[in-house]
Write a protein that holds these residues in place. Structure first.
Motif, PDB file in Angstrom:
ATOM      1  N   PRO A   5       0.804  -1.231   0.000  1.00  0.00           N
ATOM      2  CA  PRO A   5       0.000   0.000   0.000  1.00  0.00           C
ATOM      3  C   PRO A   5       0.833   1.275   0.000  1.00  0.00           C
ATOM      4  N   ASN A   6       2.034   1.208   0.589  1.00  0.00           N
ATOM      5  CA  ASN A   6       2.902   2.385   0.662  1.00  0.00           C
ATOM      6  C   ASN A   6       3.993   2.393  -0.405  1.00  0.00           C
ATOM      7  N   GLY A   7       3.841   1.532  -1.412  1.00  0.00           N
ATOM      8  CA  GLY A   7       4.831   1.502  -2.484  1.00  0.00           C
ATOM      9  C   GLY A   7       5.696   0.261  -2.419  1.00  0.00           C
ATOM     10  N   PRO A   8       6.799   0.254  -3.170  1.00  0.00           N
ATOM     11  CA  PRO A   8       7.678  -0.921  -3.210  1.00  0.00           C
ATOM     12  C   PRO A   8       8.250  -1.281  -1.841  1.00  0.00           C
ATOM     13  N   ARG A   9       8.383  -2.567  -1.606  1.00  0.00           N
ATOM     14  CA  ARG A   9       9.046  -3.068  -0.413  1.00  0.00           C
ATOM     15  C   ARG A   9      10.466  -3.499  -0.788  1.00  0.00           C
ATOM     16  N   TRP A  10      11.281  -3.754   0.238  1.00  0.00           N
ATOM     17  CA  TRP A  10      12.701  -4.005  -0.005  1.00  0.00           C
ATOM     18  C   TRP A  10      13.193  -5.263   0.690  1.00  0.00           C
ATOM     19  N   LEU A  11      14.146  -5.935   0.051  1.00  0.00           N
ATOM     20  CA  LEU A  11      14.928  -7.005   0.644  1.00  0.00           C
ATOM     21  C   LEU A  11      16.350  -6.481   0.866  1.00  0.00           C
ATOM     22  N   PHE A  12      16.817  -6.527   2.114  1.00  0.00           N
ATOM     23  CA  PHE A  12      18.203  -6.214   2.443  1.00  0.00           C
ATOM     24  C   PHE A  12      18.889  -7.535   2.802  1.00  0.00           C
ATOM     25  N   LEU A  13      19.817  -7.980   1.973  1.00  0.00           N
ATOM     26  CA  LEU A  13      20.400  -9.313   2.088  1.00  0.00           C
ATOM     27  C   LEU A  13      21.913  -9.219   2.279  1.00  0.00           C
ATOM     28  N   ASP A  14      22.389  -9.711   3.415  1.00  0.00           N
ATOM     29  CA  ASP A  14      23.827  -9.684   3.691  1.00  0.00           C
ATOM     30  C   ASP A  14      24.395 -11.074   3.461  1.00  0.00           C
ATOM     31  N   GLU A  15      25.125 -11.250   2.385  1.00  0.00           N
ATOM     32  CA  GLU A  15      25.726 -12.525   1.993  1.00  0.00           C
ATOM     33  C   GLU A  15      24.667 -13.638   1.924  1.00  0.00           C
ATOM     34  N   PRO A  16      23.657 -13.498   1.083  1.00  0.00           N
ATOM     35  CA  PRO A  16      22.546 -14.453   1.073  1.00  0.00           C
ATOM     36  C   PRO A  16      22.911 -15.843   0.563  1.00  0.00           C
ATOM     37  N   VAL A  17      24.055 -16.005  -0.122  1.00  0.00           N
ATOM     38  CA  VAL A  17      24.398 -17.316  -0.695  1.00  0.00           C
ATOM     39  C   VAL A  17      25.675 -17.899  -0.100  1.00  0.00           C
ATOM     40  N   ILE A  18      26.141 -17.354   1.001  1.00  0.00           N
ATOM     41  CA  ILE A  18      27.484 -17.678   1.486  1.00  0.00           C
ATOM     42  C   ILE A  18      27.642 -19.153   1.860  1.00  0.00           C
ATOM     43  N   SER A  19      26.597 -19.802   2.378  1.00  0.00           N
ATOM     44  CA  SER A  19      26.741 -21.186   2.833  1.00  0.00           C
ATOM     45  C   SER A  19      25.998 -22.179   1.941  1.00  0.00           C
ATOM     46  N   LEU A  20      25.681 -21.768   0.727  1.00  0.00           N
ATOM     47  CA  LEU A  20      24.848 -22.586  -0.142  1.00  0.00           C
ATOM     48  C   LEU A  20      25.640 -23.239  -1.266  1.00  0.00           C
ATOM     49  N   ASP A  21      25.153 -24.413  -1.726  1.00  0.00           N
ATOM     50  CA  ASP A  21      25.753 -25.030  -2.896  1.00  0.00           C
ATOM     51  C   ASP A  21      25.330 -24.258  -4.154  1.00  0.00           C
TER      52      ASP A  21
END
Length: 260
Positions: free
Chosen positions: A154-170
């Motif tokens: 309702p208030n416009g775009p929302r945001w994702l703030f991601l700090d190293e989102p893939v660091i421990s992933l294959d």
């Protein structure tokens, strides 16, 4: 809705981590912050999310974040930290529900959808502490997604703030997460991610902010920032863009931001 950071400075104790940092990111884009260890990437992210005190001004959609109540901020942006420790035996569903409660809702129907988005269908009843590190990271991302499920509210775009989102992933799950973030931006949300992997960053980000020695060295489109000269100077070693080393094998995921 844009994220505008104007002349911010952060100090930890008597040590100044950086000062005079100004950046901008737009909703509808995937913006990545890259740079060598100690360049100030995570410190900047923690300042942007209110975890660290700072001087200067940060606005989200024209609103000074310092003037927004915590519940209002929770409705506008979700934050994935680099690491999240839980001391109590929560189930996966309970962890994801934290994201829903952060925005003042109990829409439990979103829990399986959020888990499916991060490739963890059927994990709702599992104990969080019994999961692998990579699975825990994806549960935390599902929590953040549940908090800001629709990219535009309702208030416009929302945001994702991601700090190293893939660091421990294959590799496969790195691509899952990056595609998810790119799709969130494509649908009108904002994405700001601290990244280490330059190849993944080049594949998915529309804008790159390169940090070094506590300052912004360059920001712009990948082709503008990722040059031999700029990267070699920032990382302190010889780097070549789009050149295969002789007598060497290298592996790059065959993916675009939304395709496979």
């Amino acid at each position: 809705m844009s994220l505008i950071v104007e002349d911010i400075a952060v100090s930890l104790g008597r040590k100044q981590i950086f000062s005079g940092v100004s950046i901008a990111a737009q909703a509808g884009q995937f913006t990545a912050i890259v740079g060598p260890n100690g360049s100030g990437k995570t410190t900047l992210m923690r300042a942007l999310t209110g975890e660290l005190p700072h001087k200067g001004r940060i606005t989200l959609g024209g609103h000074d974040i310092a003037a927004l109540a915590p519940e209002e901020l929770a409705r506008r942006r979700g934050v994935l930290p680099q690491a999240a420790a839980l001391s109590f035996p929560f189930t996966v569903a309970e962890v994801v529900r934290i994201g829903l409660e952060a925005r003042g809702e109990r829409a439990d129907a979103l829990i399986p959808a959020a888990l499916a988005a991060v490739d963890l269908p059927g994990f709702s009843g599992r104990l969080y502490q019994q999961l692998s590190g990579g699975e825990q990271q994806r549960v935390q991302l599902a929590r953040v997604l549940a908090q800001v499920w629709q990219p535009v509210g309702p208030n416009g775009p929302r945001w994702l703030f991601l700090d190293e989102p893939v660091i421990s992933l294959d590799i496969a799950h790195q691509l899952t997460v990056m595609r998810l973030a790119a799709d969130y931006a494509r649908r009108g949300g904002g994405v700001l991610a601290v990244m280490h992997d330059l190849n993944l960053t080049a594949l998915f980000a529309q804008k790159i902010i390169l940090m070094g020695r506590g300052q912004v060295l360059a920001q712009g489109r990948p082709a503008e920032v990722m040059t031999d000269a700029i990267l070699s100077e920032a990382y302190g070693c010889a780097l070549r863009v789009n050149e295969v080393p002789k007598d060497s094998i290298w592996i790059l995921p065959q993916a675009t931001s939304l395709g496979g």
